[in-house]
Motif scaffolding. Structure first.
Motif: not given
Length: 216
Positions: A30, A156, A161
């Motif tokens: 991320e 998500k 990410p």
């Protein structure tokens, strides 16, 4: 400077300082590397760090080693009581993927919510099913009277990410924990827990389930 440092098996970057701070990013999960680099820049701005040789910054959930190929490794936590090798984690910047958009704003809201009467007098927790043994023990105590502890299932908003948001049907934000429950639980995940420092901003009783991966 990096001739003798191969990419480690863990998410990481290298930092050193000569005339200025320099970085070599090996890649991370991320936006952890970006946030940690931002925090190092902030530390240098405040304290004017002296020049130093390369240091590897491990951005995984847990510590692995304190040295890699003769280079010191710093992590977000230590399971060996080696706190000289522990650094502030990336959430001191943000963790926007789970709704922590700014650290300072978040702790202010937690403190404010902690002054209010909670919705429930029970002990509460929400979390993903990682580190299943300790977390399942808590969830098995759930009766929604004394203990309100449930797993959440993340989904998500999209696949990038760096920008996605994690959503869950029964999600309770960090800010809303002290507003929802009188007593809070902090427990291990895959490694260190980022929740403890946020919960300390709320005048609540914090139940800290044993976690071998400790922050400074």
């Amino acid at each position: 400077m990096l001739d003798n440092i191969r990419k480690p098996w863990f998410n990481s970057f290298v930092v050193w300082k000569d005339s200025e701070l320099r970085f070599h990013d090996f890649g991370g999960f991320e936006t952890r590397n970006e946030s940690t680099i931002k925090l190092i820049h902030l530390a240098d701005k405040i304290h004017t760090l002296s020049p130093f040789k390369p240091v590897i910054i491990n951005t995984d959930d847990r510590d692995h080693v304190i040295e890699y190929e003769n280079t010191p490794v710093l992590s977000y936590c230590s399971s060996y009581n080696k706190y000289d090798y522990v650094i502030p984690d990336f959430t001191f910047d943000h963790y926007h993927q789970i709704g922590i958009n700014d650290y300072n704003e978040t702790i202010c809201n937690i403190h404010k919510n902690g002054q209010l009467t909670p919705i429930s007098n029970c002990l509460g927790w929400r979390g993903a099913g990682t580190h299943i043994y300790s977390r399942r023990y808590i969830v098995n105590l759930n009766n929604e009277i004394d203990v309100d502890a449930k797993f959440i299932q993340w989904s998500k908003t999209h696949d990038d990410p760096k920008t996605y948001k994690l959503m869950a049907e029964n999600y309770v934000s960090i800010e809303d924990h002290p507003l929802k429950w009188k007593y809070l639980i902090d427990t291990a995940a895959q490694g260190w827990s980022c929740r403890a420092k946020f919960f300390l901003e709320a005048p609540k009783c914090i139940n800290n389930v044993n976690n071998p991966h400790m922050n400074r």
